[in-house]
Design a protein around this motif. Structure first.
Motif, PDB file in Angstrom:
ATOM      1  N   ASN A   1      31.211  81.886  51.449  1.00 61.36           N
ATOM      2  CA  ASN A   1      31.098  83.345  51.427  1.00 61.36           C
ATOM      3  C   ASN A   1      29.725  83.802  51.918  1.00 61.36           C
ATOM      4  N   ARG A   2      28.717  82.994  51.639  1.00 59.93           N
ATOM      5  CA  ARG A   2      27.344  83.384  51.986  1.00 59.93           C
ATOM      6  C   ARG A   2      27.017  83.096  53.451  1.00 59.93           C
ATOM      7  N   TYR A   3      27.469  81.919  53.945  1.00 58.66           N
ATOM      8  CA  TYR A   3      27.061  81.499  55.286  1.00 58.66           C
ATOM      9  C   TYR A   3      28.227  81.357  56.268  1.00 58.66           C
ATOM     10  N   GLY A   4      29.450  81.535  55.781  1.00 61.62           N
ATOM     11  CA  GLY A   4      30.610  81.337  56.633  1.00 61.62           C
ATOM     12  C   GLY A   4      31.161  79.931  56.479  1.00 61.62           C
ATOM     13  N   ALA A   5      32.466  79.803  56.658  1.00 64.07           N
ATOM     14  CA  ALA A   5      33.112  78.494  56.523  1.00 64.07           C
ATOM     15  C   ALA A   5      32.759  77.611  57.718  1.00 64.07           C
ATOM     16  N   SER A   6      32.266  76.413  57.428  1.00 61.00           N
ATOM     17  CA  SER A   6      31.917  75.467  58.481  1.00 61.00           C
ATOM     18  C   SER A   6      31.800  74.084  57.868  1.00 61.00           C
ATOM     19  N   THR A   7      31.745  73.077  58.735  1.00 62.95           N
ATOM     20  CA  THR A   7      31.575  71.706  58.240  1.00 62.95           C
ATOM     21  C   THR A   7      30.250  71.550  57.513  1.00 62.95           C
ATOM     22  N   ASN A   8      29.194  72.136  58.070  1.00 60.05           N
ATOM     23  CA  ASN A   8      27.883  72.053  57.432  1.00 60.05           C
ATOM     24  C   ASN A   8      27.884  72.720  56.063  1.00 60.05           C
ATOM     25  N   ALA A   9      28.555  73.880  55.977  1.00 61.44           N
ATOM     26  CA  ALA A   9      28.621  74.577  54.690  1.00 61.44           C
ATOM     27  C   ALA A   9      29.349  73.719  53.664  1.00 61.44           C
ATOM     28  N   PHE A  10      30.416  73.053  54.084  1.00 57.36           N
ATOM     29  CA  PHE A  10      31.157  72.199  53.154  1.00 57.36           C
ATOM     30  C   PHE A  10      30.312  71.021  52.688  1.00 57.36           C
ATOM     31  N   ILE A  11      29.623  70.369  53.619  1.00 51.49           N
ATOM     32  CA  ILE A  11      28.805  69.208  53.253  1.00 51.49           C
ATOM     33  C   ILE A  11      27.679  69.619  52.307  1.00 51.49           C
ATOM     34  N   ASN A  12      27.031  70.740  52.603  1.00 54.78           N
ATOM     35  CA  ASN A  12      25.958  71.226  51.726  1.00 54.78           C
ATOM     36  C   ASN A  12      26.506  71.587  50.348  1.00 54.78           C
ATOM     37  N   ALA A  13      27.694  72.199  50.330  1.00 50.60           N
ATOM     38  CA  ALA A  13      28.308  72.568  49.061  1.00 50.60           C
ATOM     39  C   ALA A  13      28.689  71.332  48.257  1.00 50.60           C
ATOM     40  N   LEU A  14      29.195  70.315  48.938  1.00 46.81           N
ATOM     41  CA  LEU A  14      29.564  69.077  48.248  1.00 46.81           C
ATOM     42  C   LEU A  14      28.336  68.408  47.640  1.00 46.81           C
ATOM     43  N   ALA A  15      27.244  68.367  48.400  1.00 46.78           N
ATOM     44  CA  ALA A  15      26.006  67.776  47.882  1.00 46.78           C
ATOM     45  C   ALA A  15      25.506  68.561  46.673  1.00 46.78           C
ATOM     46  N   GLU A  16      25.558  69.889  46.766  1.00 49.15           N
ATOM     47  CA  GLU A  16      25.128  70.737  45.652  1.00 49.15           C
ATOM     48  C   GLU A  16      26.030  70.525  44.443  1.00 49.15           C
ATOM     49  N   ALA A  17      27.337  70.397  44.683  1.00 52.33           N
ATOM     50  CA  ALA A  17      28.288  70.210  43.597  1.00 52.33           C
ATOM     51  C   ALA A  17      28.046  68.897  42.861  1.00 52.33           C
ATOM     52  N   ILE A  18      27.763  67.841  43.599  1.00 49.76           N
ATOM     53  CA  ILE A  18      27.492  66.537  42.971  1.00 49.76           C
ATOM     54  C   ILE A  18      26.268  66.638  42.072  1.00 49.76           C
ATOM     55  N   SER A  19      25.206  67.267  42.582  1.00 51.44           N
ATOM     56  CA  SER A  19      23.977  67.426  41.800  1.00 51.44           C
ATOM     57  C   SER A  19      24.226  68.247  40.534  1.00 51.44           C
ATOM     58  N   ARG A  20      24.942  69.362  40.679  1.00 57.66           N
ATOM     59  CA  ARG A  20      25.199  70.238  39.539  1.00 57.66           C
ATOM     60  C   ARG A  20      26.125  69.586  38.522  1.00 57.66           C
ATOM     61  N   TYR A  21      27.108  68.859  39.008  1.00 58.15           N
ATOM     62  CA  TYR A  21      28.032  68.158  38.113  1.00 58.15           C
ATOM     63  C   TYR A  21      27.293  67.095  37.298  1.00 58.15           C
ATOM     64  N   MET A  22      26.441  66.331  37.961  1.00 58.26           N
ATOM     65  CA  MET A  22      25.657  65.324  37.250  1.00 58.26           C
ATOM     66  C   MET A  22      24.748  65.984  36.224  1.00 58.26           C
ATOM     67  N   GLY A  23      24.203  67.147  36.574  1.00 56.40           N
ATOM     68  CA  GLY A  23      23.319  67.845  35.647  1.00 56.40           C
ATOM     69  C   GLY A  23      24.042  68.340  34.411  1.00 56.40           C
ATOM     70  N   THR A  24      25.126  69.088  34.607  1.00 59.21           N
ATOM     71  CA  THR A  24      25.816  69.677  33.460  1.00 59.21           C
ATOM     72  C   THR A  24      26.391  68.625  32.522  1.00 59.21           C
ATOM     73  N   THR A  25      26.833  67.481  33.052  1.00 58.06           N
ATOM     74  CA  THR A  25      27.432  66.457  32.192  1.00 58.06           C
ATOM     75  C   THR A  25      26.397  65.624  31.457  1.00 58.06           C
ATOM     76  N   ARG A  26      25.109  65.830  31.754  1.00 53.26           N
ATOM     77  CA  ARG A  26      24.045  65.112  31.050  1.00 53.26           C
ATOM     78  C   ARG A  26      23.382  65.969  29.975  1.00 53.26           C
ATOM     79  N   MET A  27      23.791  67.237  29.875  1.00 50.73           N
ATOM     80  CA  MET A  27      23.102  68.167  28.988  1.00 50.73           C
ATOM     81  C   MET A  27      23.796  68.312  27.636  1.00 50.73           C
TER      82      MET A  27
END
Length: 282
Positions: free
Chosen positions: A118-144
């Motif tokens: 929604n912020r930058y438009g749908a693209s392969t780069n947006a998906f890869i960046n989102a996936l990397a962010e999701a992995i980091s956030r998922y690891m964070g929330t499950t450790r708290m």
């Protein structure tokens, strides 16, 4: 792989695979996202969105102060209207987090892909960046530490989202919220906010609800519509100075770290005894 021999897809998706983490380590892992750097005087963090609940005796009183559009939204944001269920699940020390499954990770990934697209438009780069962010956030929330409110579709029983909260001192913090694309259209976030405010009002130990910083000005403005003020010097209003607050017996079964704690206590007692003896000699 034959699904019949390994259990249903739902069983596999909801298998908890997170690390077994002790309560104290979970608390330590929670502090950074809670903004402890600011209340400990290390550096300034981003403004937090705060709601002082001390002037309310019921959640209905809070709703009455909101604009008409917000009231309409909250009327729609109910399990009955939107066909979802919600259940509280404590995050226990010495156990895997209750949201450390593929089903919950899927919600985080869809949430991040949706936001970045929604912020930058749908693209392969947006998906890869989102996936990397999701992995980091998922690891964070499950450790708290804290607890989650888990949202499921009423008909399929599929996990569609979760809200992660942590309570410390006199503040109830909405730490994280993630939902899949379906839940994003069913007012799940709005329900989670109403639920958080209601429980804070009902708990005499709590003065403030903290929804934390926002990823965009638009989200800050949305929180403001619901009475949450964006505060730069937020530790003055949100008291985090006390202990983490848990449900009764939430960490009762935990034994992780007990040996180390007993050793430290014994060393401190020994040191105190030695100092007392030195004073007696003097």
């Amino acid at each position: 792989v034959d699904g019949a021999s390994t259990g249903t897809t739902k069983d596999w998706e909801e298998l908890l695979v997170g690390d077994v983490i002790g309560r104290r380590d979970r608390e330590s892992a929670s502090l950074g996202a809670m903004g402890a750097a600011q209340w400990t005087g290390q550096f300034m963090t981003r403004p937090h969105s705060l709601l002082d609940v001390r002037n309310y005796t019921t959640v209905e009183e809070w709703i009455k102060t909101l604009p008409r559009g917000c009231k309409r939204t909250l009327k729609k944001a109910t399990p009955e209207v939107q066909n979802f269920t919600v259940i509280a699940k404590p995050i226990r020390g010495g156990q895997s987090a209750p949201h450390s499954s593929y089903a919950h990770f899927r919600c985080v990934v869809q949430h991040e892909v949706r936001l970045l697209s929604n912020r930058y438009g749908a693209s392969t780069n947006a998906f890869i960046n989102a996936l990397a962010e999701a992995i980091s956030r998922y690891m964070g929330t499950t450790r708290m530490a804290g607890s989650i409110r888990e949202y499921r579709d009423s008909e399929t029983d599929t996990v569609i989202g979760f809200a992660h909260e942590v309570t410390k001192g006199r503040t109830m913090r909405g730490q994280w919220f993630y939902c899949d694309d379906d839940a994003a259209t069913r007012y799940v976030w709005f329900h989670s906010v109403r639920d958080l405010v209601q429980r804070a009002i009902d708990d005499e130990r709590i003065d403030v609800v903290d929804l934390g910083p926002s990823g965009s000005d638009a989200f800050t403005e949305l929180k403001t519509k619901y009475g949450f003020e964006s505060v730069v010097d937020w530790p003055k209003a949100a008291d985090y100075s006390g202990d983490f607050i848990y449900e009764e017996k939430q960490n009762e079964a935990e034994t992780m770290g007990d040996d180390m704690i007993r050793m430290i206590e014994a060393l401190m007692e020994r040191q105190a005894t030695q100092e007392a003896r030195r004073k007696d000699k003097d």
